[in-house]
Write a protein that holds these residues in place. Structure first.
Motif, PDB file in Angstrom:
ATOM      1  N   ILE A  41       0.970  -1.338  -0.018  1.00 42.96           N
ATOM      2  CA  ILE A  41       0.122   0.066  -0.004  1.00 42.96           C
ATOM      3  C   ILE A  41       0.787   1.188  -0.222  1.00 42.96           C
ATOM      4  N   GLU A  42       0.679   2.019  -0.954  1.00 41.29           N
ATOM      5  CA  GLU A  42       1.337   3.432  -1.055  1.00 41.29           C
ATOM      6  C   GLU A  42       0.709   4.378  -0.030  1.00 41.29           C
ATOM      7  N   THR A  43       1.560   4.930   0.634  1.00 48.09           N
ATOM      8  CA  THR A  43       1.215   6.058   1.699  1.00 48.09           C
ATOM      9  C   THR A  43       2.007   7.354   1.734  1.00 48.09           C
ATOM     10  N   HIS A  44       1.635   8.554   1.833  1.00 48.91           N
ATOM     11  CA  HIS A  44       2.715   9.498   2.133  1.00 48.91           C
ATOM     12  C   HIS A  44       2.309  10.225   3.113  1.00 48.91           C
ATOM     13  N   PRO A  45       3.320  10.939   4.034  1.00 48.07           N
ATOM     14  CA  PRO A  45       2.897  11.542   5.185  1.00 48.07           C
ATOM     15  C   PRO A  45       1.892  12.787   4.884  1.00 48.07           C
ATOM     16  N   LEU A  61      -3.180   5.252  -0.871  1.00 51.71           N
ATOM     17  CA  LEU A  61      -3.382   6.038  -2.085  1.00 51.71           C
ATOM     18  C   LEU A  61      -3.382   5.013  -3.409  1.00 51.71           C
ATOM     19  N   ASN A  62      -3.064   3.822  -3.122  1.00 49.25           N
ATOM     20  CA  ASN A  62      -3.046   3.020  -4.415  1.00 49.25           C
ATOM     21  C   ASN A  62      -3.988   1.784  -4.308  1.00 49.25           C
ATOM     22  N   LEU A  63      -4.999   1.520  -3.807  1.00 51.39           N
ATOM     23  CA  LEU A  63      -6.009   0.622  -3.595  1.00 51.39           C
ATOM     24  C   LEU A  63      -6.276  -0.150  -4.774  1.00 51.39           C
ATOM     25  N   ASP A  64      -6.166   0.491  -5.825  1.00 45.91           N
ATOM     26  CA  ASP A  64      -6.566  -0.177  -7.091  1.00 45.91           C
ATOM     27  C   ASP A  64      -5.475  -0.858  -7.859  1.00 45.91           C
ATOM     28  N   ARG A  65      -4.171  -0.436  -7.095  1.00 46.18           N
ATOM     29  CA  ARG A  65      -2.997  -1.233  -7.920  1.00 46.18           C
ATOM     30  C   ARG A  65      -2.009  -1.513  -6.720  1.00 46.18           C
TER      31      ARG A  65
END
Length: 361
Positions: free
Chosen positions: A185-189, A196-200
């Protein structure tokens, strides 16, 4: 966490802690320690909103507390040095090293610029290196930070985790391998805890050489399970690596939520009974293995459940209703479980226990 299966008794803890530690405890805490056959550590939120780490008896009685600047998540413990580390909850940037016996002052570790901790880490068997899961958020890649356990926990290097959303990690008993759960799972503070990327998503399980950081093997989830976030790990006595997952896809789907693999072998996803899968509510928040009894404990705060499995066969041995079930760790008999609403085994305290507990000695 790897656990050797030895009994962690109060005499050994008191001997390691020294007379000064016992003398500093309140009569109530000293009584709890004297009755304890095992000692744990867990993060908590107090009734006044402050955060800390508590040492806890196997009955769930609070023995001692250490204040934290913000909420913690997972912990690491070194049996070689007695040091325990509490890692900040993502996207926190601190990790605090403390000695449960209070023989040494706490040490605060700060993540380097452009990084934050992912809430987990593990010591090398000799306590010389602390490995910490980190996020290189501008590079969108998971990293393993290396910290010198013998020299003030200064940062001495890093390894590529070969994935994104790097969460839990552990170390083989011989110290040769790092095993990593990349949640995908992509995240950014800048966006807090938003995914940010639940579809990929790109969940994976990775094994690295602990000395060089070289990639030994990587298992990506099959495309049909690309939204199955691989989150937490533990290693059984025979070297089998158990992992637990959280489903980020459609709520009406019932994917496998746990499995195992070993060095040189592919992953095996565990097929649980339908009623057990439903009870876990597509979310396993923590996993731990009791090596003495060869059992695996799973908890689900969403499902309000604790499930115990046979570590050899994967068969369900027991299921219990535990409202807001949180942490899990090996107990003297069975599995120790905590909850967000203050329950820790047989005791309820005026704190909210955090998602993980660790057995210390």
């Amino acid at each position: 966490m790897a656990w050797s299966g030895e009994t962690i008794d109060r005499r050994a803890f008191l001997k390691a802690a020294g007379i000064g530690f016992a003398a500093a405890l309140s009569p109530r805490s000293l009584h709890a320690l004297e009755r304890a056959d095992a000692v744990y550590a867990s993060g908590f939120r107090a009734a006044d909103g402050s955060f800390g780490i508590a040492t806890v008896s196997e009955r769930g009685e609070i023995i001692d507390r250490v204040a934290l600047p913000a909420r913690a998540h997972g912990m690491a413990f070194s049996s070689a040095t007695g040091r325990t580390v509490a890692f900040a909850r993502r996207p926190g940037t601190f990790a605090m090293v403390f000695d449960p016996s209070r023989q040494a002052e706490p040490i605060m570790i700060t993540a380097p610029e452009g990084r934050h901790f992912y809430g987990h880490g593990h010591f090398s068997p000799d306590g010389a290196v602390l490995y910490a899961s980190e996020n290189d958020f501008d590079g969108n890649r998971g990293m393993i930070g290396l910290y010198d356990g013998r020299n003030g926990f200064r940062r001495i290097g890093e390894f590529d985790a070969h994935g994104i959303g790097t969460h839990d990690m552990t170390v083989s008993d011989d110290g040769a391998l790092l095993v990593i759960a990349n949640g995908g799972i992509e995240t950014h503070p800048d966006f807090g805890r938003t995914k940010l990327n639940l579809d990929r998503m790109e969940p994976s399980l990775v094994m690295l050489d602990a000395r060089s950081g070289a990639l030994i093997q990587k298992h990506a989830m099959p495309s049909s399970l690309s939204q199955l976030s691989t989150r937490h790990l533990d290693i059984a006595e025979d070297g089998r690596i158990w992992f637990a997952c959280q489903w980020e896809g459609a709520r009406n789907e019932t994917p496998p939520l746990a499995g195992w693999f070993s060095k040189g072998e592919d992953i095996a996803l565990l097929s649980l009974p339908d009623e057990t899968t439903a009870r876990l509510a597509n979310y396993v928040g923590a996993i731990a293995i009791n090596r003495r009894e060869n059992i695996v404990g799973l908890t689900s705060p969403i499902g309000g459940a604790s499930v115990t499995l046979d570590a050899k066969t994967g068969l369900v041995l027991s299921e219990d209703v535990v409202r807001e079930a949180a942490g899990v760790a090996p107990a003297a008999h069975g599995i120790a479980v905590s909850s967000y609403d203050g329950q820790f085994m047989k005791t309820r305290s005026a704190v909210a226990w955090d998602q993980h507990i660790i057995r210390i000695k």
